[in-house]
Design a protein around this motif. Structure first.
Motif, PDB file in Angstrom:
ATOM      1  N   ALA A  21      36.206  27.557 -39.130  1.00  0.00           N
ATOM      2  CA  ALA A  21      34.946  27.616 -40.056  1.00  0.00           C
ATOM      3  C   ALA A  21      33.869  27.051 -39.337  1.00  0.00           C
ATOM      4  CB  ALA A  21      34.966  27.325 -41.224  1.00  0.00           C
ATOM      5  N   TYR A  22      34.087  25.692 -38.830  1.00  0.00           N
ATOM      6  CA  TYR A  22      33.137  24.960 -38.116  1.00  0.00           C
ATOM      7  C   TYR A  22      32.733  25.424 -36.775  1.00  0.00           C
ATOM      8  CZ  TYR A  22      31.750  21.451 -34.738  1.00  0.00           C
ATOM      9  OH  TYR A  22      31.145  20.586 -33.691  1.00  0.00           O
ATOM     10  N   ALA A  23      33.865  26.005 -36.105  1.00  0.00           N
ATOM     11  CA  ALA A  23      33.421  26.563 -34.709  1.00  0.00           C
ATOM     12  C   ALA A  23      32.527  27.939 -34.929  1.00  0.00           C
ATOM     13  CB  ALA A  23      34.726  26.807 -33.909  1.00  0.00           C
ATOM     14  N   LYS A  24      32.991  28.510 -35.775  1.00  0.00           N
ATOM     15  CA  LYS A  24      32.108  29.753 -36.020  1.00  0.00           C
ATOM     16  C   LYS A  24      30.584  29.628 -36.143  1.00  0.00           C
ATOM     17  CE  LYS A  24      32.101  34.016 -38.654  1.00  0.00           C
ATOM     18  NZ  LYS A  24      32.901  34.863 -39.918  1.00  0.00           N
ATOM     19  N   LEU A  25      30.233  28.617 -37.070  1.00  0.00           N
ATOM     20  CA  LEU A  25      28.992  28.046 -37.097  1.00  0.00           C
ATOM     21  C   LEU A  25      28.385  27.179 -35.991  1.00  0.00           C
ATOM     22  CD1 LEU A  25      29.369  27.209 -40.940  1.00  0.00           C
ATOM     23  CD2 LEU A  25      27.965  29.182 -39.900  1.00  0.00           C
ATOM     24  N   GLY A  27      29.083  26.754 -32.655  1.00  0.00           N
ATOM     25  CA  GLY A  27      28.818  27.505 -31.412  1.00  0.00           C
ATOM     26  C   GLY A  27      27.390  27.896 -31.505  1.00  0.00           C
ATOM     27  N   PRO A  28      26.986  28.845 -32.375  1.00  0.00           N
ATOM     28  CA  PRO A  28      25.733  29.552 -32.265  1.00  0.00           C
ATOM     29  C   PRO A  28      24.641  28.471 -32.623  1.00  0.00           C
ATOM     30  CG  PRO A  28      27.342  30.791 -33.637  1.00  0.00           C
ATOM     31  CD  PRO A  28      28.180  29.685 -33.118  1.00  0.00           C
ATOM     32  N   ALA A  29      25.051  27.530 -33.381  1.00  0.00           N
ATOM     33  CA  ALA A  29      23.938  26.411 -33.582  1.00  0.00           C
ATOM     34  C   ALA A  29      23.528  25.862 -32.303  1.00  0.00           C
ATOM     35  CB  ALA A  29      24.238  25.475 -34.709  1.00  0.00           C
ATOM     36  N   ILE A  30      24.472  25.312 -31.674  1.00  0.00           N
ATOM     37  CA  ILE A  30      24.590  24.531 -30.348  1.00  0.00           C
ATOM     38  C   ILE A  30      23.828  25.289 -29.149  1.00  0.00           C
ATOM     39  CG2 ILE A  30      25.649  23.563 -28.437  1.00  0.00           C
ATOM     40  CD1 ILE A  30      27.819  22.480 -30.839  1.00  0.00           C
ATOM     41  N   THR A  31      24.338  26.648 -29.025  1.00  0.00           N
ATOM     42  CA  THR A  31      23.473  27.479 -28.018  1.00  0.00           C
ATOM     43  C   THR A  31      22.218  27.903 -28.336  1.00  0.00           C
ATOM     44  OG1 THR A  31      24.776  29.311 -28.987  1.00  0.00           O
ATOM     45  CG2 THR A  31      25.743  28.341 -27.136  1.00  0.00           C
ATOM     46  N   ALA A  32      21.789  27.953 -29.821  1.00  0.00           N
ATOM     47  CA  ALA A  32      20.537  28.223 -30.339  1.00  0.00           C
ATOM     48  C   ALA A  32      19.557  27.091 -29.806  1.00  0.00           C
ATOM     49  CB  ALA A  32      20.527  28.560 -31.605  1.00  0.00           C
ATOM     50  N   GLY A  33      19.925  26.096 -29.868  1.00  0.00           N
ATOM     51  CA  GLY A  33      19.442  24.699 -29.432  1.00  0.00           C
ATOM     52  C   GLY A  33      19.206  24.421 -28.036  1.00  0.00           C
ATOM     53  N   GLY A  34      19.810  25.172 -27.073  1.00  0.00           N
ATOM     54  CA  GLY A  34      19.750  25.019 -25.852  1.00  0.00           C
ATOM     55  C   GLY A  34      21.031  24.390 -25.213  1.00  0.00           C
ATOM     56  N   GLY A  35      22.017  24.107 -25.889  1.00  0.00           N
ATOM     57  CA  GLY A  35      23.271  23.473 -25.484  1.00  0.00           C
ATOM     58  C   GLY A  35      23.956  24.567 -24.499  1.00  0.00           C
ATOM     59  N   HIS A  65      17.006  16.578 -27.038  1.00  0.00           N
ATOM     60  CA  HIS A  65      17.562  18.073 -27.230  1.00  0.00           C
ATOM     61  C   HIS A  65      18.946  18.025 -27.977  1.00  0.00           C
ATOM     62  CE1 HIS A  65      14.568  19.646 -24.283  1.00  0.00           C
ATOM     63  NE2 HIS A  65      14.392  20.481 -25.264  1.00  0.00           N
ATOM     64  N   ALA A  66      19.840  17.120 -27.510  1.00  0.00           N
ATOM     65  CA  ALA A  66      20.863  16.969 -28.041  1.00  0.00           C
ATOM     66  C   ALA A  66      21.197  16.381 -29.353  1.00  0.00           C
ATOM     67  CB  ALA A  66      22.025  16.139 -26.919  1.00  0.00           C
ATOM     68  N   ARG A  67      20.263  15.366 -29.656  1.00  0.00           N
ATOM     69  CA  ARG A  67      20.093  14.802 -31.039  1.00  0.00           C
ATOM     70  C   ARG A  67      19.538  15.816 -31.870  1.00  0.00           C
ATOM     71  NH1 ARG A  67      17.069   9.561 -28.857  1.00  0.00           N
ATOM     72  NH2 ARG A  67      19.135   8.133 -28.484  1.00  0.00           N
ATOM     73  N   THR A  68      18.521  16.335 -31.332  1.00  0.00           N
ATOM     74  CA  THR A  68      17.693  17.636 -32.444  1.00  0.00           C
ATOM     75  C   THR A  68      18.870  18.592 -32.934  1.00  0.00           C
ATOM     76  OG1 THR A  68      15.595  17.056 -31.313  1.00  0.00           O
ATOM     77  CG2 THR A  68      15.959  19.173 -32.425  1.00  0.00           C
ATOM     78  N   VAL A  69      19.673  19.183 -31.829  1.00  0.00           N
ATOM     79  CA  VAL A  69      20.648  19.999 -32.281  1.00  0.00           C
ATOM     80  C   VAL A  69      21.782  19.474 -33.099  1.00  0.00           C
ATOM     81  CG1 VAL A  69      22.687  21.193 -31.364  1.00  0.00           C
ATOM     82  CG2 VAL A  69      20.466  21.335 -30.173  1.00  0.00           C
ATOM     83  N   HIS A  70      22.016  18.177 -32.830  1.00  0.00           N
ATOM     84  CA  HIS A  70      23.081  17.563 -33.688  1.00  0.00           C
ATOM     85  C   HIS A  70      22.536  17.436 -35.413  1.00  0.00           C
ATOM     86  CE1 HIS A  70      25.110  14.364 -35.992  1.00  0.00           C
ATOM     87  NE2 HIS A  70      26.106  14.875 -35.383  1.00  0.00           N
ATOM     88  N   ASP A  71      21.289  16.978 -35.287  1.00  0.00           N
ATOM     89  CA  ASP A  71      20.637  16.731 -36.602  1.00  0.00           C
ATOM     90  C   ASP A  71      20.130  18.094 -37.246  1.00  0.00           C
ATOM     91  OD1 ASP A  71      21.331  14.134 -36.265  1.00  0.00           O
ATOM     92  OD2 ASP A  71      19.362  13.665 -35.473  1.00  0.00           O
ATOM     93  N   SER A  72      20.163  19.336 -36.685  1.00  0.00           N
ATOM     94  CA  SER A  72      19.454  20.511 -37.062  1.00  0.00           C
ATOM     95  C   SER A  72      20.081  20.870 -38.323  1.00  0.00           C
ATOM     96  CB  SER A  72      19.573  21.497 -35.987  1.00  0.00           C
ATOM     97  OG  SER A  72      21.057  21.937 -35.854  1.00  0.00           O
ATOM     98  N   PRO A  73      19.538  21.672 -39.170  1.00  0.00           N
ATOM     99  CA  PRO A  73      20.159  22.444 -40.321  1.00  0.00           C
ATOM    100  C   PRO A  73      21.359  22.958 -40.047  1.00  0.00           C
ATOM    101  CG  PRO A  73      17.963  22.388 -40.595  1.00  0.00           C
ATOM    102  CD  PRO A  73      18.103  21.866 -39.103  1.00  0.00           C
ATOM    103  N   ALA A  74      21.198  23.981 -38.967  1.00  0.00           N
ATOM    104  CA  ALA A  74      22.314  24.750 -38.619  1.00  0.00           C
ATOM    105  C   ALA A  74      23.948  24.227 -38.276  1.00  0.00           C
ATOM    106  CB  ALA A  74      21.890  25.566 -37.539  1.00  0.00           C
ATOM    107  N   TYR A  75      23.524  23.057 -37.587  1.00  0.00           N
ATOM    108  CA  TYR A  75      24.604  22.244 -37.142  1.00  0.00           C
ATOM    109  C   TYR A  75      25.159  21.348 -38.282  1.00  0.00           C
ATOM    110  CZ  TYR A  75      28.374  19.488 -34.585  1.00  0.00           C
ATOM    111  OH  TYR A  75      29.363  18.875 -34.248  1.00  0.00           O
ATOM    112  N   GLN A  76      24.386  21.018 -38.925  1.00  0.00           N
ATOM    113  CA  GLN A  76      24.725  20.181 -40.419  1.00  0.00           C
ATOM    114  C   GLN A  76      25.571  21.060 -41.290  1.00  0.00           C
ATOM    115  OE1 GLN A  76      24.350  16.934 -40.786  1.00  0.00           O
ATOM    116  NE2 GLN A  76      23.942  16.957 -38.552  1.00  0.00           N
ATOM    117  N   GLU A  77      25.255  22.297 -41.064  1.00  0.00           N
ATOM    118  CA  GLU A  77      26.039  23.221 -41.946  1.00  0.00           C
ATOM    119  C   GLU A  77      27.433  23.504 -41.473  1.00  0.00           C
ATOM    120  OE1 GLU A  77      25.909  28.100 -43.340  1.00  0.00           O
ATOM    121  OE2 GLU A  77      24.429  27.083 -42.325  1.00  0.00           O
ATOM    122  N   ALA A  78      27.581  23.567 -40.045  1.00  0.00           N
ATOM    123  CA  ALA A  78      28.776  23.577 -39.483  1.00  0.00           C
ATOM    124  C   ALA A  78      29.393  22.360 -39.847  1.00  0.00           C
ATOM    125  CB  ALA A  78      28.568  23.637 -38.058  1.00  0.00           C
TER     126      ALA A  78
END
Length: 96
Positions: A21-25, A27-35, A65-78
């Protein structure tokens, strides 16, 4: 500005369904943030005091950029979906 690398090592997985379930959310959160996923999987070879742990390597344009993705709502949902289903070590390091 130096690139940054998000390095994750999985010490153990106690709930494979939560990890899926984490991976499904995540991956897209990370790539959307430029990862950019550079590597993921178990080691092909282990040397010295290395551990046989699943490892993920993701490149970002900067540490910020990496911190921003980690702290983003999308990654926090994951992370909420993972809900303790794995013990991991996540590090963000600046490239040279």
């Amino acid at each position: 500005m130096a690139k940054a690398y998000w390095v994750g090592a999985y010490r153990s997985v106690s709930n494979p369904d939560a990890l899926a379930a984490y991976a499904k959310l995540a991956g897209p959160a990370i790539t959307a943030g430029g990862g950019r996923f550079l590597a993921r999987g178990v080691p092909s070879q282990i040397y010295e005091a290395g551990l046989d742990q699943r490892t993920v390597l993701i490149e970002f344009d900067s540490v910020e950029h990496a911190r921003t993705v980690h702290d983003s709502p999308a990654y926090q949902e994951a992370l909420a979906a993972l809900a303790g289903g794995a013990e991991r070590d996540i590090r963000i390091i600046e490239g040279v």
